[in-house]
Structure formats: C-alpha cells, structure tokens
Design an enzyme around this catalytic site. Sequence first.
Site, short mmCIF file in Angstrom:
data_model
loop_
_atom_site.label_atom_id
_atom_site.label_comp_id
_atom_site.label_asym_id
_atom_site.label_seq_id
_atom_site.Cartn_x
_atom_site.Cartn_y
_atom_site.Cartn_z
N SER A 262 -74.61 159.06 45.95
CA SER A 262 -74.01 160.05 45.06
C SER A 262 -72.63 159.57 44.61
CB SER A 262 -73.85 161.38 45.81
OG SER A 262 -72.82 161.26 46.77
N LYS A 263 -72.09 160.30 43.67
CA LYS A 263 -70.77 159.98 43.15
C LYS A 263 -69.72 159.94 44.26
CE LYS A 263 -67.36 161.97 40.04
NZ LYS A 263 -66.99 163.15 39.27
#
Length: 501
Positions: A262-263
Amino acid sequence: MASTVRVRFAPSPTGPLHIGGVRTALFNYLFAKKHGGTCILRIEDTDQNRYVPGAEDYIMNALEWCGIAFDESPKAEGNFGPYRQSERKALYRECIEQLLASGNAYYAFDTSEKLDFHRKDHEKKGKTFIYNWHNRSKLDNSLSMDTNTLNERLNSGEPYVVRFLSPENRTLQLTDIIRGTIEIDSNTLDDKVLFKSDGMPTYHLANIVDDHLMEISHVIRGEEWLPSLALHQLLYDAFGWDAPQFAHLPLIMKPVGKGKLSKRDGEKGGFPVFPLSWNDTTGYREAGYFPEAVVNFLALLGWNPGTEQELFGMDDLIEAFDLDRVNRSGARFDPDKTKWYNHQYLQQRSTESLVEDFLPILNEHEVPAELLGSDRVATIVDMVKERATFVSDFWGLSHFFFKRPETFDAKAVKKQWKTDTPDIMNRLLDVLKETDAFSSDTVEGIVKAWIKDNDFSFGQVLAPLRLVIVGAMQGPHVFDILAIIGKKETLARIDRAITTL
RNA sequence: GCUCCAUUAGCAUAGUGGCUAGUGCAUCCGACUUUCUAUCGGAAGACAAGGGUUCGAUUCCCUUAUGGAGUACCA
C-alpha cells in the site's frame, strides 16, 4: 489465433496508478506484443463519486514513461470507441434492458440503509447476509411483486437498481490460464448489482459489455478479481456471448509484514509506490529510477523466465514473456532489489547521458564553469559510477573533485591525524612542489619512492593525504584524484589542512 | 464467519516421482584497494506439518496450520 489477440488495461481514474497497476498494464502489453496483438487502454470511470481530476492524465503519462504504449486509447481511438466508460452509458442501458427482458436480471428497490441493517444484523449472529436465492423473494424487488406495482413504482421515479439473477444449484467450471480449473457452487454467489440508481453501470456490467464489444480475447487482471470470475462468466452466458480467456495475476505484497503493498508501506520503508510523483508523494521517476529498471523489476514480480537471466530490456521481455510462467502466489515486493536493478542499469548507461544528467546537479552546487569540461566530468563519472545507484549519488561520491572539503570527518581525523602528521605533510608538500608531471602514475611513483626512502609506512602518509584531499576516508584511488584536481589544488588542500587541523 | 487462491532458505524464485534441490538479493567471512557503501572469492541457509498412493515423494491425493483475496448501488 495468434493474430486475434486483443487485450486491455482498464484502470479507474480514482488517483495515481500504483505499481501493481503498472505491472498489470505491463503484462497486458507484453502479452499483446508477444502475440502480435492489440493493446487497449480503457478508462473505467463509472463511479462518479470517486473520480479524481488529473488521474487519467497521470495514468497515461506514467505508462508512457515506462514505455508501455497502447494501440487504442481515449487519446488515440480505434474502431471500438469511445474508450471512456462514462461516454458509453447508452450501451449499458441497452444491455441491461436485454438482461431484464431475458429474465436474467431484476429490479430491486431496497435502500442502502435497509441492506446495511441486514448485513450488520447477520454479522451480529455470526452469519453473512447474501442477497440471493434464499432471501430474494422476501426482499423489495420485482421478483416479489406483481407487474402493476412494479410499473407504478418505476414510473413514480423511485430509485432502483438492477440485480443479476444468480442461478441455483449449479456447479460452475471456471478456467483461468494461470490457475487452471476452478469450481464454484452457484448457491454461494450473490445477486450483484449491475446497474446503479444513478443510472451508471457497475464495474461488472460495464466490464463485460465493453470487453465483448471491444472484442477482447484475453482478460489479464489482478487476483482481486478472481472471486468475481463466476459472475462474469455467468454474465457472458446470459448475454449469449463467448467469454474471453482469463488470467489473474498474483498480488504484490508488502516488503515486511502482512497484506498487499500500500501507499503507507512506501512512506514507512522510504521507497516509492507510484511511477510518477503525485501531489507530495515521490514517484520512481523523481526518485531517480530509470524506467528500464522499473519495468525490469516489475516484470519479475510474479513472473520469471525459467532461466537465470535477470536483466531484461522491453524487447527481451516481449520475447521471453509467457502467461504460463506467471506465479500463482503473491509476490513480495523487495525495495533492495529495485535498487539493485537501478544500479545495473546505471552501469549500462552511456557516460555522455550520465554526464548530461549530472551537470544540472553540479550547477546547483555552484561549481565553477572551468571545472565542468565535459571530458573532465566524464572521467569523474566513469570513476565513481560503479558505486552509484542513482545519478543523485554522484555528488556525494565526487564532490571533492569540484570543491575543497569544507569539513573533515571527525572519526577519520582522530584516527589518521597524528602529532607528527603535519610535519610529514609539510615534507610531502615539498616533494610535490618539485614534480612537474602530475599524472596519476608519476605522482604515485614519486610519492611511494619518497615514502620508502624516508622509512615511513604507507598508512602514515597515504591515509592523511586522502583525508586532506577528500575530507573523509572514501573515494577512488588517491593518485587519480590528485591528477584530476591538479597540482595547484593538491598543494593548496594540503597546505590548508596543515594549518586548520 | 463464508467462498476462492496460495505455501521451496530472511526475501524473490528455479527444478525433479529416485544422483550433493539450482540462481539472485540480503547476511557472514576473506581478498583487493594500505579508503569504501563498489568489485572479486568463499560460507551459512529451504522443500509448512501430519496422513496416504508408491519399491521410492519436495514433486500426486487428503487433512491441518499459516498467508492472501473477495464478501459494497468501489473498481
């Protein structure tokens, strides 16, 4: 068969494309090119609430930077346009009418609140609420009312959705190129919403309609879609269309811990997760990665050639790529490996192009123009690039060629700068003053001979010399450095160090 | 919870029904460079567990465990 390959990459413009998306696009591209097929970009913007302005441009720019080109896209339409789903609304309307008429779909008036309530209620009892055969007759839909009531409610403007009527008691045989045959019991499926109350289709409907209309032969997408495969197959059947072949790519997982990349992982681990910068998050391009390196490591995420080759240019990938060699399990993302790739590609770069990239950095550091002769910079780049991963590493590895060290590494000073060192340096200064030829080899010969004649140890002289010239115990061969900065500068640095240290 | 998918060293992976299970990254050691984060050389390290099938299984089947995905009027 080989010439009829048509694949598509279908992102949703809800933000920047992350590298998992780039990887999916890449695999589609490779597969198309490998088989002489067509690669299409279709924008899936059916969710008006999540639409982010600029995301579509971002996606196209990012893919272009990676060297992934499309034969048909919103920018270069082919014969199957439009290529944005928001511009294809009429098509979906027609298709949903067809499904309604054939009895494969039905109207439903249940409000989101009502459904939420049911879901929460079931959850409390440890059960899952599924809108399908076992409760659809008790819910508020066209299956549980007569035609008059239905027409009345439809005409009254009451919001409704259209749901798919999942079949009962059927064992579905699904085929995935990567995973083989998968069996699903149709009773576990729910009656998915196909058409939303805002007049837009959901992903499922739009996707099937467009893939059919655009004559897509192979659907290559992320594993998160695998659970929807049954629904999609059923939709093709309901329309009486031939389904394309499917391939579900393994997910890209976090470098450490559980779950998919994920980011946030990028922020924590200090590596990019987007190809290009987006707002205040840095992309691979801006972090100094070469597109070839990004493409190469992405290709090896979930796929391998079955050989020991690791370095692949785009053409090599097209040649070697095969869906059969895509892995079934999730691929853990390894930031170290991406750096390794960039290091490899940096070594392959021509000196000229590296010099070109380095020059702006040199200018930022206000290096005087007379030190920036292209031959001089090229020599220096060749000397330090071996230990560089990014062009931005060059300055740290070579600043002493361009500027006198302003500070001296404290630990090194303590270790190398003894009480007799200033005296030795002074005498070295005298020796150096005498020599006119200042090439690396000559100076090295002279200095080493002088060390021997005076019964010094190499460490006694060479270590402080490096410290004085570089400012720390690092850098290329000392005498190479001396030759490049020149006699005058060498003498000046030694002289200054004697007085300041 | 339910449905589906997966499981080779720290990580990514190759490979095979039967020879010492191969490679890369990371790790450790050595060499070189009388600098090093580079380079070269070397070392250590794995078939999730339990049942089958079989003369023989890491490889085929089942169970368990673990991990992942989905379970929205998001894609």
